[in-house]
Design an enzyme around this catalytic site. Structure first.
Site, PDB file in Angstrom:
ATOM      1  N   ASN A  33     -28.131 -45.346  35.367  1.00 15.94           N
ATOM      2  CA  ASN A  33     -28.900 -44.229  34.826  1.00 15.94           C
ATOM      3  C   ASN A  33     -27.919 -43.080  34.623  1.00 15.94           C
ATOM      4  OD1 ASN A  33     -30.602 -42.119  34.317  1.00 15.94           O
ATOM      5  ND2 ASN A  33     -31.970 -42.494  36.065  1.00 15.94           N
ATOM      6  N   ARG A  84     -30.870 -47.287  31.687  1.00 22.27           N
ATOM      7  CA  ARG A  84     -32.016 -46.454  31.351  1.00 22.27           C
ATOM      8  C   ARG A  84     -31.636 -45.649  30.105  1.00 22.27           C
ATOM      9  NH1 ARG A  84     -33.767 -40.732  33.648  1.00 22.27           N
ATOM     10  NH2 ARG A  84     -35.832 -40.665  32.727  1.00 22.27           N
ATOM     11  N   HIS A  91     -41.060 -41.219  31.077  1.00 21.18           N
ATOM     12  CA  HIS A  91     -41.366 -41.844  32.383  1.00 21.18           C
ATOM     13  C   HIS A  91     -42.057 -43.195  32.190  1.00 21.18           C
ATOM     14  CE1 HIS A  91     -41.726 -37.584  34.361  1.00 21.18           C
ATOM     15  NE2 HIS A  91     -40.505 -38.053  34.526  1.00 21.18           N
ATOM     16  N   ARG A 135     -40.416 -27.011  34.274  1.00 19.15           N
ATOM     17  CA  ARG A 135     -40.927 -26.963  32.897  1.00 19.15           C
ATOM     18  C   ARG A 135     -42.342 -26.404  32.881  1.00 19.15           C
ATOM     19  NH1 ARG A 135     -39.349 -32.757  32.436  1.00 19.15           N
ATOM     20  NH2 ARG A 135     -37.148 -32.788  31.866  1.00 19.15           N
ATOM     21  N   GLU A 193     -38.354 -47.176  39.539  1.00 18.07           N
ATOM     22  CA  GLU A 193     -37.883 -47.328  38.164  1.00 18.07           C
ATOM     23  C   GLU A 193     -36.677 -48.264  38.085  1.00 18.07           C
ATOM     24  OE1 GLU A 193     -38.467 -43.294  35.933  1.00 18.07           O
ATOM     25  OE2 GLU A 193     -38.534 -42.902  38.078  1.00 18.07           O
TER      26      GLU A 193
END
Ligand code: AMP
Length: 405
Positions: A12, A95, A184, A245, A388
Site C-alpha cells: 500500500n 492497493r 474504501h 475532511r 483490507e
C-alpha cells in the site's frame, strides 16, 4: 514438480509511506508486516516485524524515495528468510486508490493497465501517482512476478447510474469524468461479506449498511453483496464527517471562501481535506481524545461529536430508504470497531427502524466480528473488524491461482 507458491506480498504505497504485509494464503496467516514513513525526509522511519520469530526491527534516518523504501523492505524480508526472490512468492498485490469506471475487478498489471491508472491521475492526484511508483518499483525488483492491482473503487462500480451520477449536464460530467466513484471499496466488500457470514447467511441474501469509520470515513448500502450506494464521491471528500475532511457541504461554501474569504483553490482544498472534520471543529481528530475531553465537560468536543453523529445517522436513514429492507448495520475501522459511544449514539432513537444496541454487548471489547444488537432485534447491529490487506491478498491470490490452473 515443485508445489505452487502460496505467499502474497500486499503493498500500500502512499505519497510518503509504504505499508506492507506478507501473507501465506494456505491459512491467510501473516508472515511479516511493516511500515516505512516520511519517505523523502531526513526523519524517515521504518518498522518491520517478522511474525514467525516475533522479531521487530526499526530504522530511523533518511530514506530518499519509494525505490529505496522497497529495497529496504526487500532486505528486511530476506533477513527473515522471506525474500522477494523466494519461489514461494506467488504475486504482489497493490492497493490502487482510483480505478475509475474501467477497473471493476482486480487486474493483473501490464503496460496498458499502468497507462490507464496514469490516465486517472487527474481524478486522484494525491493517490494514483504514489500507487504507480510502488508498482513500478516492485516490477523492477521482480519483473517476472505477477503484480495485481486491487482498486478501492472497484466494489462501487455496481452502483446504478441514479446513485453514481451528480445532477450535472452529462456532457460536462463525462468530459471531465465527474461522477461518484466511492472509496474504501476493499473494506466495504470484505465487511459486507463477513457480516453475512456472522448472520449465517449467503451474501446474496443479505442487505447491509456498512459504516467504515476510521480517520477517513464512508458508508455504503450493499444489496445482496453488491454496492448500490456509497457516501464518498468523485474524491474521498464527500459524505460523512471524517477525522480531517468536512464531508458533505453546500458547494457554494467553496465559492464563498474564494470570493469573500479570498482563499485560493489550493488553500480551500487543503482546508476541506486536511483541516476540517473533527480536527477543524474541535482541534482533535482522534476519537479517543474527543471522548476524553467530553468526559471533562469540553463543549467544543461535544459539539464536534454531535455533528459527527448527526451526519452518520442521516446516512443510516438514507441507506435504509435506498435498500428498503435492511438485515444488518455493520460498524468497522478504527472508530467503528473501538468507539462504543459512537455506535450507541449513531443508533439511538432508531428503534422505529428496528435498530437498537444492547449496552452490555456494545461495551465488550473483542477482536472478532460480533453482534451488539439485542437478541430480538429486527435488524442486526454488528462490529465487524475490517482487513483490507487480507482482502487484497485474497483477491490477488484468487486471480493468479486461477491463471495457473
Ligand atoms: P483507521 O483510519 O481505521 O486506522 O482509524 C483511526 C482512528 O480510529 C483514530 O484516528 C481514532 O479516532 C480511532 N480510534 C482508534 N482506536 C480507538 C479507540 N480505542 N477508541 C476510539 N477511537 C479509536
Amino acid at each position: 514438480m515443485s508445489p505452487s507458491p502460496t505467499r502474497v506480498l500486499v503493498l500500500n504505497s502512499g505519497s510518503s509511506s509504504v505499508k506492507y504485509q506478507l501473507l501465506d494464503m494456505r491459512d491467510s496467516s501473516r508472515l511479516a508486516v511493516g511500515l516505512v514513513e516520511r519517505i523523502g525526509e531526513q526523519t524517515s522511519r521504518f518498522k518491520h516485524t517478522c511474525l514467525g520469530s516475533g522479531d521487530t526491527r526499526e530504522q530511523n534516518g533518511p530514506i530518499a524515495d519509494h525505490e529505496a523504501a522497497l529495497k529496504a523492505v526487500a532486505e528486511e524480508l530476506t533477513r527473515d528468510g522471506l525474500g522477494l526472490d523466494s519461489p514461494e512468492l506467488a504475486a504482489i498485490g497493490h492497493r490502487v486508490v482510483h480505478g475509475g469506471m474501467f477497473f471493476t475487478e482486480p487486474t493483473v498489471i501490464d503496460d496498458a493497465v499502468l497507462a490507464e491508472i496514469e490516465r486517472l491521475i487527474p481524478v486522484a492526484p494525491l493517490h494514483n501517482p504514489a500507487n504507480l511508483t510502488g508498482i513500478r518499483t516492485a516490477q523492477a525488483l521482480r519483473p517476472d512476478l505477477p503484480q495485481v492491482a486491487v482498486f478501492d473503487t472497484a466494489f462501487h462500480t455496481t452502483m446504478p447510474e441514479s446513485a453514481a451520477r451528480y445532477a450535472l449536464d452529462p456532457k460536462i460530467a463525462d468530459r471531465h469524468r465527474i461522477r461518484r466513484y466511492g472509496f474504501h471499496g476493499t473494506s466495504h466488500a470484505y465487511v459486507s461479506r463477513e457480516t453475512a457470514r456472522l448472520l449465517g447467511r449467503a451474501p446474496e441474501d443479505v442487505n447491509v449498511i456498512v459504516l467504515h469509520l476510521g480517520n477517513g470515513a464512508s458508508a455504503s448500502a450493499v444489496r445482496g453483496g453488491r454496492c448500490v450506494d456509497t457516501s464518498m464521491g468523485l474524491t474521498p471528500l464527500e459524505g460523512l464527517v471524517m477525522g480531517t475532511r468536512s464531508g458533505d457541504l453546500d458547494p457554494a461554501v467553496i465559492f464563498h471562501l474564494a470570493r469573500v474569504g479570498g482563499m485560493s483553490m489550493d488553500e480551500i482544498d487543503t482546508l476541506l481535506n486536511k483541516r476540517s472534520g473533527l480536527l477543524g471543529l474541535c482541534g482533535d481528530n482522534d476519537m479517543r481524545e474527543i471522548r476524553r475531553r467530553i468526559d471533562e465537560g469540553d463543549e467544543d468536543a461535544k459539539l464536534a461529536f454531535d455533528i459527527y453523529i448527526h451526519r452518520l445517522k442521516k446516512y443510516i436513514g438514507a441507506y435504509y430508504a435506498v435498500l428498503g429492507r435492511v438485515d444488518a448495520v455493520a460498524f468497522t475501522a478504527g472508530v467503528g470497531e473501538n468507539a462504543a459511544p459512537v455506535r450507541e449514539a449513531a443508533v439511538a432513537g432508531l428503534e422505529g427502524l428496528g435498530l437498537a444496541v444492547d449496552p452490555e454487548l456494545n461495551a465488550v471489547r473483542a477482536d472478532g466480528p460480533r453482534l451488539i444488537s439485542p437478541a430480538a432485534a429486527r435488524v442486526a447491529v454488528a462490529v465487524v473488524p475490517t482487513d483490507e490487506e487480507l482482502e487484497i491478498a485474497t483477491q490477488t491470490y484468487a486471480l493468479v491461482d486461477a491463471g495457473r490452473n
